[in-house]
Design a protein around this motif. Structure first.
Motif, PDB file in Angstrom:
ATOM      1  N   HIS A   5       0.838  -1.205   0.000  1.00  9.70           N
ATOM      2  CA  HIS A   5       0.000   0.000   0.000  1.00  9.70           C
ATOM      3  C   HIS A   5       0.877   1.260   0.000  1.00  9.70           C
ATOM      4  O   HIS A   5       0.623   2.206  -0.755  1.00  9.70           O
ATOM      5  CB  HIS A   5      -0.941  -0.007   1.205  1.00  9.70           C
ATOM      6  CG  HIS A   5      -1.915  -1.135   1.198  1.00  9.70           C
ATOM      7  ND1 HIS A   5      -2.932  -1.221   0.284  1.00  9.70           N
ATOM      8  CD2 HIS A   5      -2.005  -2.248   1.978  1.00  9.70           C
ATOM      9  CE1 HIS A   5      -3.644  -2.323   0.502  1.00  9.70           C
ATOM     10  NE2 HIS A   5      -3.091  -2.961   1.519  1.00  9.70           N
ATOM     11  N   ALA A   6       1.927   1.248   0.837  1.00  8.79           N
ATOM     12  CA  ALA A   6       2.843   2.392   0.875  1.00  8.79           C
ATOM     13  C   ALA A   6       3.598   2.515  -0.447  1.00  8.79           C
ATOM     14  O   ALA A   6       3.804   3.621  -0.955  1.00  8.79           O
ATOM     15  CB  ALA A   6       3.826   2.237   2.033  1.00  8.79           C
ATOM     16  N   ALA A   7       4.009   1.372  -1.025  1.00  6.27           N
ATOM     17  CA  ALA A   7       4.732   1.409  -2.299  1.00  6.27           C
ATOM     18  C   ALA A   7       3.861   1.965  -3.420  1.00  6.27           C
ATOM     19  O   ALA A   7       4.340   2.712  -4.283  1.00  6.27           O
ATOM     20  CB  ALA A   7       5.224   0.008  -2.659  1.00  6.27           C
ATOM     21  N   SER A   8       2.567   1.608  -3.407  1.00  9.01           N
ATOM     22  CA  SER A   8       1.652   2.136  -4.429  1.00  9.01           C
ATOM     23  C   SER A   8       1.513   3.643  -4.312  1.00  9.01           C
ATOM     24  O   SER A   8       1.500   4.361  -5.315  1.00  9.01           O
ATOM     25  CB  SER A   8       0.290   1.467  -4.299  1.00  9.01           C
ATOM     26  OG  SER A   8       0.385   0.078  -4.515  1.00  9.01           O
ATOM     27  N   LYS A   9       1.416   4.122  -3.081  1.00  4.47           N
ATOM     28  CA  LYS A   9       1.330   5.573  -2.874  1.00  4.47           C
ATOM     29  C   LYS A   9       2.616   6.258  -3.330  1.00  4.47           C
ATOM     30  O   LYS A   9       2.581   7.338  -3.941  1.00  4.47           O
ATOM     31  CB  LYS A   9       1.062   5.891  -1.407  1.00  4.47           C
ATOM     32  CG  LYS A   9       0.895   7.393  -1.137  1.00  4.47           C
ATOM     33  CD  LYS A   9       0.688   7.683   0.321  1.00  4.47           C
ATOM     34  CE  LYS A   9       0.477   9.189   0.536  1.00  4.47           C
ATOM     35  NZ  LYS A   9       1.595   9.997  -0.007  1.00  4.47           N
ATOM     36  N   GLN A  10       3.763   5.645  -3.040  1.00 13.59           N
ATOM     37  CA  GLN A  10       5.030   6.222  -3.475  1.00 13.59           C
ATOM     38  C   GLN A  10       5.108   6.310  -4.992  1.00 13.59           C
ATOM     39  O   GLN A  10       5.611   7.298  -5.547  1.00 13.59           O
ATOM     40  CB  GLN A  10       6.188   5.385  -2.931  1.00 13.59           C
ATOM     41  CG  GLN A  10       6.388   5.507  -1.436  1.00 13.59           C
ATOM     42  CD  GLN A  10       7.357   4.475  -0.890  1.00 13.59           C
ATOM     43  OE1 GLN A  10       7.863   3.626  -1.626  1.00 13.59           O
ATOM     44  NE2 GLN A  10       7.618   4.535   0.404  1.00 13.59           N
ATOM     45  N   GLY A  28      -7.075  -4.206  -6.269  1.00 14.38           N
ATOM     46  CA  GLY A  28      -8.122  -3.243  -6.574  1.00 14.38           C
ATOM     47  C   GLY A  28      -8.180  -2.068  -5.625  1.00 14.38           C
ATOM     48  O   GLY A  28      -8.772  -1.034  -5.948  1.00 14.38           O
ATOM     49  N   SER A  29      -7.554  -2.202  -4.445  1.00 12.49           N
ATOM     50  CA  SER A  29      -7.574  -1.097  -3.485  1.00 12.49           C
ATOM     51  C   SER A  29      -6.476  -0.080  -3.747  1.00 12.49           C
ATOM     52  O   SER A  29      -6.381   0.939  -3.066  1.00 12.49           O
ATOM     53  CB  SER A  29      -7.422  -1.644  -2.062  1.00 12.49           C
ATOM     54  OG  SER A  29      -6.139  -2.228  -1.883  1.00 12.49           O
ATOM     55  N   SER A  30      -5.613  -0.360  -4.747  1.00 11.01           N
ATOM     56  CA  SER A  30      -4.506   0.531  -5.073  1.00 11.01           C
ATOM     57  C   SER A  30      -4.900   1.471  -6.196  1.00 11.01           C
ATOM     58  O   SER A  30      -5.566   1.081  -7.162  1.00 11.01           O
ATOM     59  CB  SER A  30      -3.291  -0.306  -5.492  1.00 11.01           C
ATOM     60  OG  SER A  30      -2.325   0.485  -6.129  1.00 11.01           O
ATOM     61  N   ASP A  31      -4.467   2.732  -6.098  1.00  9.41           N
ATOM     62  CA  ASP A  31      -4.695   3.681  -7.185  1.00  9.41           C
ATOM     63  C   ASP A  31      -4.040   3.202  -8.474  1.00  9.41           C
ATOM     64  O   ASP A  31      -4.494   3.535  -9.581  1.00  9.41           O
ATOM     65  CB  ASP A  31      -4.132   5.055  -6.817  1.00  9.41           C
ATOM     66  CG  ASP A  31      -5.021   5.797  -5.823  1.00  9.41           C
ATOM     67  OD1 ASP A  31      -6.192   5.402  -5.678  1.00  9.41           O
ATOM     68  OD2 ASP A  31      -4.533   6.744  -5.182  1.00  9.41           O
ATOM     69  N   LEU A  32      -2.983   2.419  -8.340  1.00  5.58           N
ATOM     70  CA  LEU A  32      -2.302   1.893  -9.517  1.00  5.58           C
ATOM     71  C   LEU A  32      -3.213   1.027 -10.373  1.00  5.58           C
ATOM     72  O   LEU A  32      -3.058   0.967 -11.585  1.00  5.58           O
ATOM     73  CB  LEU A  32      -1.101   1.052  -9.070  1.00  5.58           C
ATOM     74  CG  LEU A  32       0.233   1.783  -8.885  1.00  5.58           C
ATOM     75  CD1 LEU A  32       1.251   0.858  -8.256  1.00  5.58           C
ATOM     76  CD2 LEU A  32       0.733   2.285 -10.211  1.00  5.58           C
ATOM     77  N   PHE A  33      -4.143   0.344  -9.725  1.00  6.85           N
ATOM     78  CA  PHE A  33      -5.047  -0.547 -10.454  1.00  6.85           C
ATOM     79  C   PHE A  33      -5.847   0.229 -11.496  1.00  6.85           C
ATOM     80  O   PHE A  33      -6.192  -0.285 -12.558  1.00  6.85           O
ATOM     81  CB  PHE A  33      -6.000  -1.229  -9.468  1.00  6.85           C
ATOM     82  CG  PHE A  33      -6.920  -2.240 -10.099  1.00  6.85           C
ATOM     83  CD1 PHE A  33      -6.494  -3.534 -10.333  1.00  6.85           C
ATOM     84  CD2 PHE A  33      -8.211  -1.892 -10.458  1.00  6.85           C
ATOM     85  CE1 PHE A  33      -7.343  -4.469 -10.911  1.00  6.85           C
ATOM     86  CE2 PHE A  33      -9.069  -2.813 -11.050  1.00  6.85           C
ATOM     87  CZ  PHE A  33      -8.626  -4.108 -11.271  1.00  6.85           C
ATOM     88  N   HIS A  34      -6.154   1.488 -11.210  1.00  4.40           N
ATOM     89  CA  HIS A  34      -6.988   2.313 -12.076  1.00  4.40           C
ATOM     90  C   HIS A  34      -6.175   3.253 -12.966  1.00  4.40           C
ATOM     91  O   HIS A  34      -6.744   4.082 -13.672  1.00  4.40           O
ATOM     92  CB  HIS A  34      -7.949   3.146 -11.216  1.00  4.40           C
ATOM     93  CG  HIS A  34      -8.719   2.319 -10.238  1.00  4.40           C
ATOM     94  ND1 HIS A  34      -9.802   1.553 -10.597  1.00  4.40           N
ATOM     95  CD2 HIS A  34      -8.538   2.109  -8.909  1.00  4.40           C
ATOM     96  CE1 HIS A  34     -10.272   0.918  -9.542  1.00  4.40           C
ATOM     97  NE2 HIS A  34      -9.520   1.234  -8.509  1.00  4.40           N
ATOM     98  N   LEU A  35      -4.844   3.096 -12.918  1.00  6.71           N
ATOM     99  CA  LEU A  35      -3.979   4.013 -13.659  1.00  6.71           C
ATOM    100  C   LEU A  35      -3.773   3.533 -15.091  1.00  6.71           C
ATOM    101  O   LEU A  35      -3.481   2.369 -15.342  1.00  6.71           O
ATOM    102  CB  LEU A  35      -2.624   4.126 -12.961  1.00  6.71           C
ATOM    103  CG  LEU A  35      -1.645   5.151 -13.520  1.00  6.71           C
ATOM    104  CD1 LEU A  35      -2.181   6.561 -13.314  1.00  6.71           C
ATOM    105  CD2 LEU A  35      -0.287   4.991 -12.859  1.00  6.71           C
ATOM    106  N   ARG A  36      -3.924   4.444 -16.020  1.00  6.02           N
ATOM    107  CA  ARG A  36      -3.662   4.134 -17.429  1.00  6.02           C
ATOM    108  C   ARG A  36      -2.193   4.378 -17.720  1.00  6.02           C
ATOM    109  O   ARG A  36      -1.724   5.512 -17.698  1.00  6.02           O
ATOM    110  CB  ARG A  36      -4.538   5.004 -18.325  1.00  6.02           C
ATOM    111  CG  ARG A  36      -4.389   4.704 -19.809  1.00  6.02           C
ATOM    112  CD  ARG A  36      -5.184   5.699 -20.637  1.00  6.02           C
ATOM    113  NE  ARG A  36      -5.091   5.410 -22.058  1.00  6.02           N
ATOM    114  CZ  ARG A  36      -5.550   6.211 -23.006  1.00  6.02           C
ATOM    115  NH1 ARG A  36      -6.134   7.360 -22.680  1.00  6.02           N
ATOM    116  NH2 ARG A  36      -5.442   5.878 -24.273  1.00  6.02           N
ATOM    117  N   VAL A  37      -1.467   3.312 -17.969  1.00  4.32           N
ATOM    118  CA  VAL A  37      -0.040   3.444 -18.228  1.00  4.32           C
ATOM    119  C   VAL A  37       0.335   2.649 -19.474  1.00  4.32           C
ATOM    120  O   VAL A  37      -0.348   1.699 -19.855  1.00  4.32           O
ATOM    121  CB  VAL A  37       0.812   2.939 -17.037  1.00  4.32           C
ATOM    122  CG1 VAL A  37       0.730   3.889 -15.867  1.00  4.32           C
ATOM    123  CG2 VAL A  37       0.386   1.530 -16.619  1.00  4.32           C
TER     124      VAL A  37
END
Length: 421
Positions: free
Chosen positions: A332-337, A366-375
Protein backbone atom coordinates in the motif's frame (compact mmCIF):
# COMPACT_ATOMS: atom_id res chain seq x y z
CA UNK A 1 47.54 -8.94 -51.52
CA UNK A 2 47.50 -6.43 -48.66
CA UNK A 3 45.49 -7.00 -45.49
CA UNK A 4 44.31 -4.51 -42.92
CA UNK A 5 45.40 -6.01 -39.59
CA UNK A 6 42.52 -4.30 -37.75
CA UNK A 7 40.07 -5.92 -40.15
CA UNK A 8 41.61 -9.35 -39.52
CA UNK A 9 41.44 -8.87 -35.76
CA UNK A 10 37.80 -7.86 -36.03
CA UNK A 11 37.04 -11.01 -38.04
CA UNK A 12 38.75 -13.18 -35.44
CA UNK A 13 36.86 -11.49 -32.61
CA UNK A 14 33.55 -11.99 -34.37
CA UNK A 15 34.41 -15.65 -34.95
CA UNK A 16 35.48 -16.12 -31.32
CA UNK A 17 32.30 -14.52 -30.01
CA UNK A 18 29.87 -16.13 -32.43
CA UNK A 19 29.08 -18.85 -29.88
CA UNK A 20 29.15 -16.56 -26.87
CA UNK A 21 26.02 -17.18 -24.83
CA UNK A 22 25.66 -13.53 -23.91
CA UNK A 23 26.13 -12.21 -27.42
CA UNK A 24 22.75 -13.68 -28.32
CA UNK A 25 21.06 -11.63 -25.60
CA UNK A 26 22.50 -8.25 -26.63
CA UNK A 27 20.72 -5.76 -28.84
CA UNK A 28 22.11 -5.33 -32.33
CA UNK A 29 22.18 -1.65 -33.20
CA UNK A 30 23.09 -0.21 -36.57
CA UNK A 31 25.61 2.64 -36.65
CA UNK A 32 22.74 5.07 -37.19
CA UNK A 33 20.70 3.70 -34.29
CA UNK A 34 23.66 3.87 -31.91
CA UNK A 35 24.39 7.44 -32.98
CA UNK A 36 20.72 8.40 -32.50
CA UNK A 37 20.56 6.90 -29.01
CA UNK A 38 23.83 8.65 -28.12
CA UNK A 39 22.46 11.98 -29.34
CA UNK A 40 19.16 11.58 -27.49
CA UNK A 41 20.96 10.64 -24.27
CA UNK A 42 23.32 13.61 -24.49
CA UNK A 43 20.35 15.93 -25.06
CA UNK A 44 18.66 14.59 -21.93
CA UNK A 45 21.84 14.75 -19.89
CA UNK A 46 22.60 18.33 -20.88
CA UNK A 47 19.01 19.47 -20.38
CA UNK A 48 18.64 17.98 -16.91
CA UNK A 49 22.15 18.87 -15.72
CA UNK A 50 21.91 22.46 -16.90
CA UNK A 51 24.90 22.21 -19.27
CA UNK A 52 25.59 25.07 -21.65
CA UNK A 53 24.99 24.84 -25.38
CA UNK A 54 28.73 25.20 -25.95
CA UNK A 55 29.43 22.19 -23.72
CA UNK A 56 26.79 20.12 -25.52
CA UNK A 57 28.18 20.97 -28.95
CA UNK A 58 31.72 20.15 -27.87
CA UNK A 59 30.73 16.87 -26.23
CA UNK A 60 28.61 15.80 -29.22
CA UNK A 61 31.56 16.43 -31.52
CA UNK A 62 33.71 14.17 -29.31
CA UNK A 63 31.09 11.41 -29.33
CA UNK A 64 30.67 11.61 -33.12
CA UNK A 65 34.42 11.27 -33.64
CA UNK A 66 34.63 8.25 -31.33
CA UNK A 67 31.67 6.57 -32.99
CA UNK A 68 33.07 7.20 -36.45
CA UNK A 69 36.47 5.79 -35.50
CA UNK A 70 35.47 2.78 -33.39
CA UNK A 71 31.64 2.47 -33.38
CA UNK A 72 31.94 3.02 -29.63
CA UNK A 73 32.34 5.90 -27.25
CA UNK A 74 33.15 6.10 -23.57
CA UNK A 75 30.82 7.74 -21.08
CA UNK A 76 32.26 10.16 -18.60
CA UNK A 77 31.74 9.20 -14.92
CA UNK A 78 29.06 11.88 -14.67
CA UNK A 79 27.23 10.58 -17.76
CA UNK A 80 27.45 7.02 -16.44
CA UNK A 81 25.94 7.93 -13.07
CA UNK A 82 23.19 10.00 -14.67
CA UNK A 83 22.42 7.28 -17.21
CA UNK A 84 22.10 4.59 -14.53
CA UNK A 85 19.68 6.70 -12.51
CA UNK A 86 17.58 7.56 -15.56
CA UNK A 87 17.54 3.87 -16.54
CA UNK A 88 15.90 3.18 -13.18
CA UNK A 89 13.53 6.11 -13.72
CA UNK A 90 12.53 4.72 -17.12
CA UNK A 91 12.17 1.06 -16.19
CA UNK A 92 8.47 0.33 -16.54
CA UNK A 93 8.39 -2.72 -14.30
CA UNK A 94 9.64 -1.06 -11.11
CA UNK A 95 7.19 0.35 -8.57
CA UNK A 96 9.89 1.98 -6.41
CA UNK A 97 11.09 4.69 -8.78
CA UNK A 98 10.29 7.61 -6.47
CA UNK A 99 13.85 7.25 -5.14
CA UNK A 100 15.66 7.10 -8.49
CA UNK A 101 17.82 10.13 -7.77
CA UNK A 102 19.22 8.52 -4.60
CA UNK A 103 20.76 5.55 -6.45
CA UNK A 104 24.44 5.22 -5.50
CA UNK A 105 26.47 4.52 -8.65
CA UNK A 106 29.89 2.85 -8.58
CA UNK A 107 32.04 3.04 -11.71
CA UNK A 108 33.73 -0.37 -11.94
CA UNK A 109 34.54 -0.32 -15.64
CA UNK A 110 38.24 -0.99 -15.03
CA UNK A 111 37.50 -4.16 -13.04
CA UNK A 112 37.45 -6.96 -15.61
CA UNK A 113 38.89 -10.05 -13.93
CA UNK A 114 36.17 -12.35 -12.49
CA UNK A 115 37.96 -12.71 -9.13
CA UNK A 116 38.27 -8.93 -8.79
CA UNK A 117 34.63 -8.56 -9.84
CA UNK A 118 33.59 -11.01 -7.13
CA UNK A 119 35.53 -8.97 -4.55
CA UNK A 120 33.71 -5.82 -5.68
CA UNK A 121 30.35 -7.62 -5.46
CA UNK A 122 31.15 -8.60 -1.88
CA UNK A 123 31.86 -4.94 -1.09
CA UNK A 124 28.62 -3.94 -2.86
CA UNK A 125 26.47 -6.39 -0.91
CA UNK A 126 28.12 -5.49 2.39
CA UNK A 127 27.58 -1.76 1.86
CA UNK A 128 24.02 -2.23 0.56
CA UNK A 129 23.01 -4.17 3.66
CA UNK A 130 24.72 -1.68 5.95
CA UNK A 131 23.12 -1.86 9.41
CA UNK A 132 19.81 -3.06 7.97
CA UNK A 133 18.87 0.26 6.39
CA UNK A 134 19.26 -0.97 2.82
CA UNK A 135 20.96 1.42 0.39
CA UNK A 136 20.02 1.39 -3.31
CA UNK A 137 23.25 0.79 -5.24
CA UNK A 138 24.56 -0.24 -8.65
CA UNK A 139 28.06 -1.41 -9.62
CA UNK A 140 28.71 -0.93 -13.35
CA UNK A 141 31.41 -3.07 -14.93
CA UNK A 142 32.89 -2.94 -18.43
CA UNK A 143 30.64 -2.23 -21.44
CA UNK A 144 30.36 -4.12 -24.70
CA UNK A 145 32.87 -2.59 -27.09
CA UNK A 146 32.20 -3.63 -30.67
CA UNK A 147 32.53 -7.43 -30.69
CA UNK A 148 34.33 -7.65 -27.34
CA UNK A 149 32.03 -9.14 -24.70
CA UNK A 150 33.19 -8.41 -21.13
CA UNK A 151 32.76 -10.67 -18.13
CA UNK A 152 29.24 -10.73 -16.76
CA UNK A 153 27.17 -12.36 -14.01
CA UNK A 154 25.12 -15.32 -15.11
CA UNK A 155 22.95 -15.70 -12.00
CA UNK A 156 19.64 -13.86 -11.82
CA UNK A 157 20.40 -12.53 -8.36
CA UNK A 158 23.54 -12.50 -6.25
CA UNK A 159 21.65 -14.16 -3.39
CA UNK A 160 19.43 -17.11 -4.31
CA UNK A 161 18.33 -20.26 -2.50
CA UNK A 162 19.08 -23.77 -3.69
CA UNK A 163 16.48 -26.12 -5.09
CA UNK A 164 17.25 -29.82 -4.57
CA UNK A 165 15.51 -32.22 -6.93
CA UNK A 166 14.81 -35.46 -5.06
CA UNK A 167 14.44 -38.94 -6.45
CA UNK A 168 10.67 -38.84 -5.98
CA UNK A 169 10.44 -35.75 -8.18
CA UNK A 170 9.78 -33.37 -5.28
CA UNK A 171 11.90 -30.25 -4.78
CA UNK A 172 13.36 -29.09 -1.48
CA UNK A 173 13.89 -25.34 -1.65
CA UNK A 174 13.34 -22.94 -4.54
CA UNK A 175 12.00 -24.75 -7.60
CA UNK A 176 13.24 -21.93 -9.82
CA UNK A 177 16.85 -22.77 -8.99
CA UNK A 178 16.95 -26.52 -9.57
CA UNK A 179 19.23 -26.17 -12.62
CA UNK A 180 21.48 -23.57 -10.93
CA UNK A 181 21.82 -25.94 -7.98
CA UNK A 182 22.73 -28.84 -10.26
CA UNK A 183 25.41 -26.72 -11.98
CA UNK A 184 26.83 -25.52 -8.66
CA UNK A 185 27.09 -29.07 -7.34
CA UNK A 186 28.72 -30.22 -10.60
CA UNK A 187 31.30 -27.45 -10.15
CA UNK A 188 32.14 -28.57 -6.62
CA UNK A 189 29.69 -26.76 -4.36
CA UNK A 190 28.86 -28.84 -1.31
CA UNK A 191 25.38 -28.38 0.19
CA UNK A 192 25.08 -28.47 3.98
CA UNK A 193 25.11 -31.91 5.56
CA UNK A 194 21.47 -31.42 6.40
CA UNK A 195 20.04 -29.52 3.36
CA UNK A 196 17.21 -27.08 4.02
CA UNK A 197 14.74 -25.01 2.01
CA UNK A 198 16.87 -21.90 2.48
CA UNK A 199 20.48 -22.76 1.63
CA UNK A 200 22.27 -19.91 -0.11
CA UNK A 201 23.69 -20.75 -3.53
CA UNK A 202 26.96 -19.42 -4.93
CA UNK A 203 26.62 -17.19 -8.00
CA UNK A 204 28.24 -17.58 -11.41
CA UNK A 205 30.42 -15.21 -13.45
CA UNK A 206 31.32 -15.85 -17.09
CA UNK A 207 34.66 -14.53 -18.28
CA UNK A 208 35.17 -12.77 -21.65
CA UNK A 209 36.22 -16.20 -22.93
CA UNK A 210 32.78 -17.52 -21.90
CA UNK A 211 34.20 -19.65 -19.07
CA UNK A 212 31.99 -20.00 -16.01
CA UNK A 213 33.40 -19.53 -12.50
CA UNK A 214 31.63 -19.92 -9.17
CA UNK A 215 31.74 -17.45 -6.27
CA UNK A 216 30.23 -17.45 -2.80
CA UNK A 217 29.41 -14.45 -0.62
CA UNK A 218 31.08 -14.41 2.81
CA UNK A 219 28.75 -14.46 5.81
CA UNK A 220 29.44 -10.77 6.44
CA UNK A 221 27.98 -9.77 3.05
CA UNK A 222 24.42 -11.05 3.48
CA UNK A 223 21.79 -11.55 6.11
CA UNK A 224 18.91 -13.99 6.39
CA UNK A 225 15.74 -12.77 8.07
CA UNK A 226 13.81 -15.49 9.96
CA UNK A 227 10.09 -15.19 9.22
CA UNK A 228 7.91 -15.11 12.32
CA UNK A 229 4.26 -14.16 12.69
CA UNK A 230 3.39 -11.65 15.44
CA UNK A 231 0.42 -13.70 16.70
CA UNK A 232 0.22 -17.06 14.87
CA UNK A 233 2.85 -19.47 16.18
CA UNK A 234 2.01 -22.10 13.55
CA UNK A 235 3.48 -19.84 10.83
CA UNK A 236 6.52 -19.05 12.95
CA UNK A 237 7.06 -22.78 13.44
CA UNK A 238 7.35 -23.33 9.66
CA UNK A 239 10.99 -22.21 9.78
CA UNK A 240 10.75 -19.76 6.88
CA UNK A 241 13.46 -17.23 6.04
CA UNK A 242 14.48 -14.80 3.32
CA UNK A 243 17.53 -12.72 2.45
CA UNK A 244 17.58 -9.02 3.26
CA UNK A 245 18.91 -7.50 0.03
CA UNK A 246 17.58 -8.33 -3.47
CA UNK A 247 20.42 -7.69 -5.92
CA UNK A 248 19.44 -8.24 -9.58
CA UNK A 249 22.52 -9.27 -11.53
CA UNK A 250 21.60 -10.51 -15.01
CA UNK A 251 19.95 -7.42 -16.50
CA UNK A 252 21.74 -5.42 -19.20
CA UNK A 253 22.06 -1.68 -18.64
CA UNK A 254 21.73 0.35 -21.85
CA UNK A 255 22.84 4.00 -21.89
CA UNK A 256 23.06 6.11 -25.04
CA UNK A 257 23.65 3.18 -27.40
CA UNK A 258 26.25 1.51 -25.15
CA UNK A 259 25.36 -1.71 -23.31
CA UNK A 260 26.71 -2.73 -19.91
CA UNK A 261 25.99 -6.45 -19.51
CA UNK A 262 27.26 -6.59 -15.93
CA UNK A 263 25.60 -3.97 -13.74
CA UNK A 264 24.25 -5.61 -10.55
CA UNK A 265 21.84 -3.33 -8.72
CA UNK A 266 19.75 -3.53 -5.58
CA UNK A 267 16.90 -1.75 -3.90
CA UNK A 268 14.91 -3.02 -0.95
CA UNK A 269 12.00 -5.42 -0.77
CA UNK A 270 8.28 -4.80 -1.03
CA UNK A 271 6.60 -7.36 1.21
CA UNK A 272 4.46 -8.95 -1.49
CA UNK A 273 7.56 -9.83 -3.54
CA UNK A 274 8.44 -12.34 -0.85
CA UNK A 275 5.07 -13.31 0.66
CA UNK A 276 2.75 -13.23 -2.38
CA UNK A 277 5.22 -14.32 -5.06
CA UNK A 278 8.37 -16.08 -3.85
CA UNK A 279 6.55 -18.03 -1.13
CA UNK A 280 3.26 -18.48 -2.98
CA UNK A 281 4.03 -19.04 -6.69
CA UNK A 282 3.69 -22.68 -7.66
CA UNK A 283 6.99 -22.62 -9.56
CA UNK A 284 8.77 -21.20 -6.51
CA UNK A 285 8.00 -22.38 -2.93
CA UNK A 286 4.26 -23.09 -3.35
CA UNK A 287 3.61 -22.62 0.37
CA UNK A 288 -0.10 -21.76 0.38
CA UNK A 289 -1.35 -25.33 1.01
CA UNK A 290 1.19 -25.69 3.83
CA UNK A 291 0.10 -22.39 5.38
CA UNK A 292 -3.55 -23.42 5.09
CA UNK A 293 -2.82 -26.59 7.02
CA UNK A 294 -0.97 -24.60 9.66
CA UNK A 295 -3.99 -22.29 9.99
CA UNK A 296 -6.41 -25.25 9.96
CA UNK A 297 -8.32 -23.87 6.97
CA UNK A 298 -10.70 -25.98 4.91
CA UNK A 299 -9.31 -25.71 1.38
CA UNK A 300 -12.30 -27.54 -0.12
CA UNK A 301 -15.08 -25.47 1.45
CA UNK A 302 -13.57 -22.06 2.00
CA UNK A 303 -13.16 -20.28 -1.39
CA UNK A 304 -11.08 -17.55 0.27
CA UNK A 305 -8.50 -19.77 1.95
CA UNK A 306 -5.75 -18.48 -0.34
CA UNK A 307 -6.60 -14.88 0.54
CA UNK A 308 -6.28 -15.66 4.24
CA UNK A 309 -2.93 -17.41 3.71
CA UNK A 310 -1.53 -14.57 1.61
CA UNK A 311 -2.58 -11.94 4.13
CA UNK A 312 -0.98 -13.77 7.05
CA UNK A 313 2.19 -14.48 5.09
CA UNK A 314 2.46 -10.78 4.26
CA UNK A 315 1.87 -9.89 7.87
CA UNK A 316 4.63 -12.28 8.92
CA UNK A 317 7.14 -10.98 6.38
CA UNK A 318 6.54 -7.31 7.22
CA UNK A 319 6.68 -8.03 10.95
CA UNK A 320 9.90 -10.05 10.64
CA UNK A 321 11.82 -7.52 8.56
CA UNK A 322 10.79 -4.68 10.86
CA UNK A 323 11.65 -6.74 13.92
CA UNK A 324 15.08 -7.42 12.39
CA UNK A 325 15.46 -3.71 11.54
CA UNK A 326 15.81 -4.42 7.81
CA UNK A 327 14.27 -2.01 5.29
CA UNK A 328 11.02 -3.16 3.70
CA UNK A 329 7.86 -1.47 2.39
CA UNK A 330 4.30 -2.74 2.30
CA UNK A 331 2.43 -2.75 -1.02
CA UNK A 332 0.00 0.00 0.00
CA UNK A 333 2.84 2.39 0.87
CA UNK A 334 4.73 1.41 -2.30
CA UNK A 335 1.65 2.14 -4.43
CA UNK A 336 1.33 5.57 -2.87
CA UNK A 337 5.03 6.22 -3.48
CA UNK A 338 4.61 5.33 -7.14
CA UNK A 339 1.67 7.72 -7.47
CA UNK A 340 3.85 10.45 -5.95
CA UNK A 341 6.55 9.62 -8.51
CA UNK A 342 3.97 9.63 -11.31
CA UNK A 343 2.67 13.07 -10.35
CA UNK A 344 6.16 14.55 -9.92
CA UNK A 345 7.30 13.28 -13.32
CA UNK A 346 4.19 14.58 -15.06
CA UNK A 347 4.63 17.97 -13.37
CA UNK A 348 8.17 18.09 -14.80
CA UNK A 349 6.86 17.32 -18.30
CA UNK A 350 8.27 13.79 -18.41
CA UNK A 351 6.40 10.72 -19.62
CA UNK A 352 6.09 7.87 -17.09
CA UNK A 353 6.52 4.41 -18.59
CA UNK A 354 4.78 1.56 -16.84
CA UNK A 355 4.02 -2.12 -17.28
CA UNK A 356 0.65 -2.44 -15.52
CA UNK A 357 1.03 -6.16 -14.87
CA UNK A 358 4.27 -5.60 -12.96
CA UNK A 359 3.35 -2.40 -11.18
CA UNK A 360 0.04 -3.44 -9.64
CA UNK A 361 0.72 -5.33 -6.39
CA UNK A 362 -0.38 -8.99 -6.38
CA UNK A 363 -2.16 -8.43 -3.07
CA UNK A 364 -5.29 -6.24 -2.62
CA UNK A 365 -4.76 -4.97 -6.16
CA UNK A 366 -8.12 -3.24 -6.57
CA UNK A 367 -7.57 -1.10 -3.49
CA UNK A 368 -4.51 0.53 -5.07
CA UNK A 369 -4.70 3.68 -7.18
CA UNK A 370 -2.30 1.89 -9.52
CA UNK A 371 -5.05 -0.55 -10.45
CA UNK A 372 -6.99 2.31 -12.08
CA UNK A 373 -3.98 4.01 -13.66
CA UNK A 374 -3.66 4.13 -17.43
CA UNK A 375 -0.04 3.44 -18.23
CA UNK A 376 1.97 2.33 -21.22
CA UNK A 377 5.50 1.02 -21.30
CA UNK A 378 7.41 3.11 -23.81
CA UNK A 379 10.67 1.22 -23.15
CA UNK A 380 12.58 4.50 -23.14
CA UNK A 381 16.38 4.42 -23.09
CA UNK A 382 18.40 4.55 -20.90
CA UNK A 383 16.88 1.38 -19.44
CA UNK A 384 17.50 -2.17 -18.30
CA UNK A 385 16.62 -5.21 -20.37
CA UNK A 386 16.96 -8.99 -20.11
CA UNK A 387 17.37 -9.97 -23.76
CA UNK A 388 16.89 -8.57 -27.23
CA UNK A 389 14.49 -11.47 -27.84
CA UNK A 390 12.09 -10.16 -25.18
CA UNK A 391 12.07 -6.64 -23.75
CA UNK A 392 15.29 -5.49 -25.42
CA UNK A 393 13.76 -5.39 -28.89
CA UNK A 394 11.41 -2.60 -27.82
CA UNK A 395 14.00 -0.16 -26.44
CA UNK A 396 14.33 3.16 -28.24
CA UNK A 397 14.61 6.90 -27.50
CA UNK A 398 11.30 8.46 -26.51
CA UNK A 399 10.43 11.81 -28.10
CA UNK A 400 6.82 12.05 -26.96
CA UNK A 401 5.22 14.20 -24.31
CA UNK A 402 3.94 13.46 -20.86
CA UNK A 403 0.29 12.61 -20.47
CA UNK A 404 -0.61 16.02 -19.09
CA UNK A 405 0.41 17.59 -22.40
CA UNK A 406 -1.24 15.01 -24.65
CA UNK A 407 -4.79 15.08 -25.92
CA UNK A 408 -6.10 13.38 -22.81
CA UNK A 409 -7.72 14.74 -19.71
CA UNK A 410 -6.83 13.86 -16.09
CA UNK A 411 -9.88 11.57 -16.16
CA UNK A 412 -8.42 9.73 -19.15
CA UNK A 413 -5.16 9.25 -17.29
CA UNK A 414 -7.03 7.42 -14.53
CA UNK A 415 -9.21 5.34 -16.86
CA UNK A 416 -9.56 1.77 -15.54
CA UNK A 417 -8.81 0.20 -18.92
CA UNK A 418 -5.04 0.14 -18.91
CA UNK A 419 -3.25 0.11 -22.24
CA UNK A 420 -0.83 -2.56 -21.00
CA UNK A 421 -3.12 -5.09 -19.34
Amino acid sequence: MRYDIRSLLGTNERYANSGNSHRRALRRLSDGERREEARAFLNTYCKESGATQQFQQRRWAEIRRELAAAKFYRHTPEELAFGARVAWRNHGRCIGRLFWESLEVFDCREITDPAAMAARITDHMTAALSDGRVRSMISIFAPVENERIPARIESGQITQFAGYLREDGQVLGDRQNVEATRIAMAMGWKPPTDPSRFDLLPYFIRSPEDVRSMHALPLSAYRLVPINHPTISAISDMGLAWYAVPCVSNMILSIGGIDYPCAPFNGFYMGTEIASRNFADTYRYDLLPEVAQALDLDMRRDPLWKDVCLTELNRAVLHSFKESRVTIVDHHAASKQFMDFYNIENAKGRHVSGDWRWLVPPQASGSSDLFHLRVRNKHDVPNFYASRATDGKFLMPFYGCCQSNCNSSPIDAMHPKSMDR
